[in-house]
Scaffold this motif. Sequence first.
Motif, PDB file in Angstrom:
ATOM      1  N   ASN A 206       0.824  -1.208   0.000  1.00  0.00           N
ATOM      2  CA  ASN A 206       0.000   0.000   0.000  1.00  0.00           C
ATOM      3  C   ASN A 206       0.859   1.260   0.000  1.00  0.00           C
ATOM      4  O   ASN A 206       0.630   2.186  -0.782  1.00  0.00           O
ATOM      5  CB  ASN A 206      -0.933   0.004   1.220  1.00  0.00           C
ATOM      6  N   ARG A 210       1.433   3.738  -3.141  1.00  0.00           N
ATOM      7  CA  ARG A 210       0.893   5.061  -2.793  1.00  0.00           C
ATOM      8  C   ARG A 210       1.948   6.141  -3.009  1.00  0.00           C
ATOM      9  O   ARG A 210       1.674   7.208  -3.575  1.00  0.00           O
ATOM     10  CB  ARG A 210       0.433   5.031  -1.334  1.00  0.00           C
ATOM     11  N   GLU A 259      -4.925   2.748   3.223  1.00  0.00           N
ATOM     12  CA  GLU A 259      -5.234   1.484   2.537  1.00  0.00           C
ATOM     13  C   GLU A 259      -5.456   1.804   1.064  1.00  0.00           C
ATOM     14  O   GLU A 259      -6.577   1.767   0.562  1.00  0.00           O
ATOM     15  CB  GLU A 259      -6.458   0.814   3.171  1.00  0.00           C
ATOM     16  N   TYR A 260      -4.371   2.101   0.399  1.00  0.00           N
ATOM     17  CA  TYR A 260      -4.441   2.697  -0.928  1.00  0.00           C
ATOM     18  C   TYR A 260      -4.767   1.692  -2.028  1.00  0.00           C
ATOM     19  O   TYR A 260      -5.513   1.995  -2.957  1.00  0.00           O
ATOM     20  CB  TYR A 260      -3.108   3.386  -1.225  1.00  0.00           C
ATOM     21  N   ILE A 261      -4.200   0.499  -1.959  1.00  0.00           N
ATOM     22  CA  ILE A 261      -4.439  -0.531  -2.969  1.00  0.00           C
ATOM     23  C   ILE A 261      -5.380  -1.602  -2.443  1.00  0.00           C
ATOM     24  O   ILE A 261      -6.328  -2.016  -3.118  1.00  0.00           O
ATOM     25  CB  ILE A 261      -3.107  -1.173  -3.411  1.00  0.00           C
ATOM     26  N   GLN A 263      -7.818  -2.889   0.837  1.00  0.00           N
ATOM     27  CA  GLN A 263      -8.488  -2.679   2.116  1.00  0.00           C
ATOM     28  C   GLN A 263      -8.636  -4.040   2.791  1.00  0.00           C
ATOM     29  O   GLN A 263      -8.961  -5.033   2.149  1.00  0.00           O
ATOM     30  CB  GLN A 263      -9.857  -2.034   1.913  1.00  0.00           C
TER      31      GLN A 263
END
Length: 311
Positions: A206, A210, A259-261, A263
Amino acid sequence: MNDKLSKYDFNPPEEINILEVGIFLLKKRKQIFYVGLISLFLSSFYAFWQDDIYQSSASLIPFEQNNSLTDLPDLGGLASLAGISLSQSSDRSAEAIERITSFGFFKDYFLPSILLENLMAIDRWNPLTREISYDESIFDSAKKEWIRKERFPKKRIPSEQEAFEKYLEIMSISQDNKTKFVSLSINHKSAEIAQNFVKKIIDLINSSMREADKVRTLKSIDFLNNEMRKVQYIELKQAISSLQQDQMEALMLIEANEEYIFQILNPPIISEEKFSPNRLLIIFIGTIAGIFLCAFYYSVFYIVKNSQNNI
């Protein structure tokens, strides 16, 4: 010469009397029983010689990023120069999975964030005391030094490539084609380290993607700012302004969402139950296999002997 060879000729009987074979095996029941006992002992020794392996896993949901510039098709060339995608939505889970299994991700992100001995030198883990013991033949835990003998291509300190092979051996990641849920798991002798490794992989993928998107977005904004100063037409200025607004929204999303990519749907836990080995199954299969092979041997022996007597 022919007489000598004739002694070893084997002509299988046209019909095999199963009842006679069964009676012969019954006569050999003591030998088969002893072989079964030996198989039971050997399989038990093997089963209890195996180390306990614990598994920690997590269920992840891909985070979809939506863009709002699909109504500006004429900006495709400029957006491409700025490194901007005009697609409506983007599921980057496939890219993330490929990164997680890549040597670059392991070398640049995962390996620097862990202790190499926790990946390569653990001997046992006590689930009651939560204490870790290392293989003292390769790693001196008191001095924190690698002491294993060098045997080409293995070095005293495990190389990045050797550690990467171990990483791929204990790590598993897959995606369901229908639900798009991603499952990530680690098998390890320590349940605590297994959980820790899973959490690190999620956090690192993430944060790394990110950060990469943040750098790319900032470069896109700088590019658009420079282009805005060059153009004279109002329509083009408005179009660039729309692209700038979109990139500012993207930057805000990057900054706000950790939690960019992925979750986390189901977080990794410290498992109380071992994942493997199934010792009862190993003992059962080993014992049955020994009995079967012994019975098969005596069956073949009886058939061969009977066929020679009929010559």
